[in-house]
Each structure stands twice: as C-alpha cells, then as structure tokens.
Write an enzyme that holds these catalytic residues in place. Structure first.
Site, PDB file in Angstrom:
ATOM      1  N   GLY A  89      39.131 -11.314  15.815  1.00  0.00           N
ATOM      2  CA  GLY A  89      38.037 -12.265  15.962  1.00  0.00           C
ATOM      3  C   GLY A  89      37.928 -12.709  17.409  1.00  0.00           C
ATOM      4  O   GLY A  89      38.798 -12.445  18.244  1.00  0.00           O
ATOM      5  N   GLY A  91      38.624 -14.549  20.247  1.00  0.00           N
ATOM      6  CA  GLY A  91      39.703 -15.466  20.587  1.00  0.00           C
ATOM      7  C   GLY A  91      39.562 -16.159  21.924  1.00  0.00           C
ATOM      8  O   GLY A  91      40.210 -17.185  22.156  1.00  0.00           O
ATOM      9  N   GLY A 125      42.733 -18.622  25.691  1.00  0.00           N
ATOM     10  CA  GLY A 125      41.280 -18.572  25.670  1.00  0.00           C
ATOM     11  C   GLY A 125      40.627 -18.486  27.033  1.00  0.00           C
ATOM     12  O   GLY A 125      39.412 -18.634  27.150  1.00  0.00           O
ATOM     13  N   ARG A 185      30.641  -5.277  15.834  1.00  0.00           N
ATOM     14  CA  ARG A 185      31.639  -4.250  16.104  1.00  0.00           C
ATOM     15  C   ARG A 185      31.951  -3.453  14.832  1.00  0.00           C
ATOM     16  O   ARG A 185      31.694  -3.918  13.724  1.00  0.00           O
ATOM     17  CB  ARG A 185      32.930  -4.904  16.621  1.00  0.00           C
ATOM     18  N   ASP A 253      37.832  -2.730  17.264  1.00  0.00           N
ATOM     19  CA  ASP A 253      37.200  -4.012  17.577  1.00  0.00           C
ATOM     20  C   ASP A 253      36.520  -3.983  18.940  1.00  0.00           C
ATOM     21  O   ASP A 253      35.805  -4.929  19.291  1.00  0.00           O
ATOM     22  CB  ASP A 253      38.231  -5.147  17.526  1.00  0.00           C
ATOM     23  N   ASP A 263      33.585  -4.818  27.131  1.00  0.00           N
ATOM     24  CA  ASP A 263      34.961  -5.326  27.119  1.00  0.00           C
ATOM     25  C   ASP A 263      35.859  -4.502  28.034  1.00  0.00           C
ATOM     26  O   ASP A 263      36.624  -3.659  27.581  1.00  0.00           O
ATOM     27  CB  ASP A 263      35.525  -5.377  25.705  1.00  0.00           C
TER      28      ASP A 263
END
Length: 457
Positions: A89, A91, A125, A185, A253, A263
C-alpha cells in the site's frame, strides 16, 4: 494544441472506501521550491500558478479547486522479487488530485515523501532530496527518449534531516509530486483476489477500462483489460530496451495497469550493452537485469491474470498472454527504427537490422547512447567499429526518415547521456554548496535531445 483549462475530476471516489484510506500530509518545517515542471503543468491547466500557490498545493497539499477533498493512500499487495507481500500500500505517498489533460485523459497527481500512512509499516514516510533529484533526472531522460513514463511535476525541499543507510546521513528531505495516467497497479488487483472480493475486482476492472484504458468493456471486460495490459507492458519494455534503461525493481506493485513506467529507485542507464547489467545492488541474482526485463514483465502479467482468474475464465485470459512474444518483438523494431531515424521496412529486414545493431553494440563495448547517436539517420561514422559489419550491410536497405538529422542536436560532438557517474556529479554541487545550475543545464540538454527525437516521431 493550446494549453487546456484546469479540469478537476474525482473519478477515484467511484471505487469507494474499500480501495483507499484518507490521510493527512506531513507538516513540514520548510517549503523550498526546487523544481516545477511547467511543461507538464501546462498539459493539465496548472502552469499559471504563482510559486506561492504552487507551494500551497504541492508542498502543503491544500486541496485543488473542486478536486479530492483529502489525500488518499491506495491499498494494494504485490510480489516483491517474486515473494508475495500482503503488507504493502501507499506507505510514503498518496493520490492528491485527478485532472483531465488536453486529450481528456484522466491524470493523477500523486506524491512520494509526503508522510506516514496506515501502510508505512516501519518507514518514516519521507523522501531524501537526492532521491527526488534522481527521479527528476530519470523521468526527464526517459520522456526525451520516447518512453511512456510518469512525469516529475514538483520537488520541494522540506527542511528535515533524514537518516538513511544508503546515503551519507543526516541527509536533506523533500516531497515529490508525480503526474501520471494512473496509480492502479497489478498489485491492486492481486489484493482484491487475495481478500476474495470478486465484486471489487469487477469494480476495479470497469474503472480501469473506463478511466485508464478508455475501452469498451465488451462481452468480457476481464479479457479486454488483459489485452490492454499486455499491449501496454510490451510497448513499455521495448521502450526501456531501446533506451538502454534498467528500472531495477520490477515488482508487481511497481507495475501500472496503464503500461506507464514509474517509481524510480535504483535505476541505471547502460554504460555498455550487456544483458546481465543490473541496477539494484540488492538484486543479487540478476532477476531484473537488463536482458531479463521482458521476462519479468511477462511474469508479472501472469500474476495479473491469476488475480483476474477469480472472476474470469482462464480460457478468456490466455489469448492476451500468448500475444506477448510477437508484441514485444514488434515494439522493439518500431522503437529502434524511430531512434535510429530510419523508415520502416519489411519485418524480416527490420529484425535483421536491429539484431545486427545490438550485436555490434555488445561486441564493440561502446556506450549505447553514443552508438545510437553515431548511426542516426543512416549516417556512417568515418571509422565504424568492425563489430558493426553486419549492421552496415543491413543498413543499405533502409532510408532515413524525413528530417532525421534536421535538428542542430545531431551536429553536437556528443549525445546527451545520463550514466550513474553523471548523476553523482550533478548531485555534488547541490549537496556541497546548494548550487542547482548543473542540474538545470542537464535538464535543458535532455529536453533538447527530446525535441530532436520528437521531430521524427
């Protein structure tokens, strides 16, 4: 095309609370604007913002007008180096806003480094400033090289000192905003399958088809989605291949249903054409090496099909997977001819040319960007390496694209590149004396290359 007006969307809310968690952004001690991508902002009607408003929206995350009232951390699972992990998830990021671009495509503004969420686990985070700079460089270079990628939209330094094991610490912090076509995703579907939620699998499939793929679901929406995912992944892996790019972490993911690269962690561009070249120091077995990226994406697609198998018949999903080898081969030929600046020809001739070109790069040991640059538009260097003998024979049957060498960039002594040593050299003046001029110059040079390539798109 003129810049579109700002057009807000809240499409993600159609999915409902099973898919996300409302979260609060971190209260940062400082907000120093380091990068704003006005070119990307122009595509969604936001280029006219003042710097103060920019910081308010993309540093403090004040809601954009008529947009999402609160940031949403999306829920998903995923395979990480082929081990299933249900504790994922968002994060250290969230979906902040949705907008329509000039083609009325749904676009997402998402973050990285915006604070803890219910899915942060032991993480803080946060994002290092260096990590944000690296993502800007990756996305600018990939966009210029014709790769379908998320776009770094904003980078704001946040004034916190972070401890990291892979950077000299304490190190500076930042929050990054990305503009992308989707945040759905493969792992989003895997989570719903693992939790045995067929109704939500159907809901997510229809959302993806309507808002991301913009395709009619037809009689079998799951087969339609599978074909869309396979086509996008085949195009993407071919674009990476021709760009000489190694993503580094091709977990499920990290795979977007739209076939959009995103990413960027331990990415690298090839210093030489080598199938076994890896980007991540922790990829000990070369699972995501340059020459295995097509295998990795196909494996991920199989896992997507397994998730959809909870609501679909296997017989309807397999035809899409069976298209994979030919789709990848076609996409590599198409992308390679585009980067070489050559007209298309018969598939057999294209295949022979591209294979000979790659053999030449591998055997010569030359830096790939320099080789693509040298042979642009069918031109032949004064003393080509003998490894390119077969390529030169095949090249005789091809014609240059109109305007292949028109841009002044093709007369430069060297091409624009982005090897790891260059990345470190660009970071050093920022780290030591807060000098961002070298980064600005590099972005300008990369965009200039992009203009030269786009002239024959």
């Amino acid at each position: 095309m003129s810049a579109p007006d700002y057009r807000a969307s809240r499409a993600i809310l159609e999915l409902g609370p099973d898919f996300f968690d409302a979260v609060e952004p971190a209260p940062f001690p400082a907000h120093i604007l380091r990068y704003r991508n006005d070119r990307a902002a122009r595509s969604v009607g936001l280029a006219g913002l003042s710097d103060a408003d920019w910081i308010a929206y993309f540093g403090r995350f004040q809601p954009l007008p008529d947009n999402l009232p609160q940031p949403l951390a999306l829920r998903y699972h995923g395979h990480q180096f082929r081990t299933y992990n249900p504790e994922l998830g968002d994060g250290r990021g969230f979906l902040f806003a949705q907008l329509l671009d000039g083609e009325r495509r749904l676009m997402d503004l998402g973050t990285k480094g915006s604070g803890r969420t219910p899915w942060s686990r032991s993480g803080d985070g946060r994002l290092t400033l260096k990590g944000g700079v690296r993502e800007i460089l990756a996305t600018e270079m990939l966009e210029a090289l014709g790769v379908t990628t998320s776009r770094s939209f904003s980078l704001i330094e946040t004034g916190e000192a972070l401890e990291r094991g892979d950077e000299p610490s304490p190190t500076r912090s930042s929050v990054l905003v990305r503009l992308s076509h989707s945040h759905i995703r493969y792992g989003s579907f895997q989570r719903l399958a693992a939790l045995e939620q067929p109704a939500n699998l159907e809901k997510l499939t229809l959302y993806a088809l309507e808002h991301v793929a913009r395709r009619d679901p037809g009689a079998d929406p799951y087969a339609t989605l599978m074909h869309y995912a396979v086509e996008g992944a085949a195009r993407l892996v071919a674009e990476w291949h021709v760009a000489g790019f190694v993503h580094g972490v091709l977990n499920t993911d990290n795979m977007n249903i739209s076939g959009e690269s995103f990413d960027y962690g331990p990415w690298r561009f090839l210093p030489r054409w080598e199938a076994g070249f890896t980007a991540a120091y922790f990829d000990h077995f070369g699972l995501y090496a340059f020459g295995r990226q097509a295998e990795a994406l196909h494996w991920n697609l199989v896992e997507l099909a397994k998730a959809l198998r909870h609501v679909a018949q296997a017989e309807s999903l397999l035809p899409a997977l069976h298209r994979w080898p030919e789709l990848v081969a076609q996409a590599v030929r198409r992308q390679a001819l585009w980067r070489l600046g050559l007209k298309r020809a018969a598939p057999e001739a294209e295949e022979s040319l591209v294979r000979a070109f790659e053999v030449g790069m591998a055997e010569s040991g030359l830096q790939p960007d320099a080789v693509w640059f040298a042979f642009r538009g069918g031109r032949i260097p004064s003393a080509p390496h003998p490894a390119f003998g077969a390529f030169l024979e095949a090249l005789a049957g091809f014609e240059p694209l109109e305007g292949a060498l028109d841009h002044a960039y093709w007369g430069d002594a060297q091409p624009a590149t982005l090897l790891i040593d260059e990345v470190e050299a660009l970071w050093e003046p920022i780290a030591s004396r807060d000098d961002w001029s070298a980064l600005d110059l590099k972005i300008a040079a990369v965009r200039r290359m992009g203009e030269a390539l786009a002239g024959t798109a």
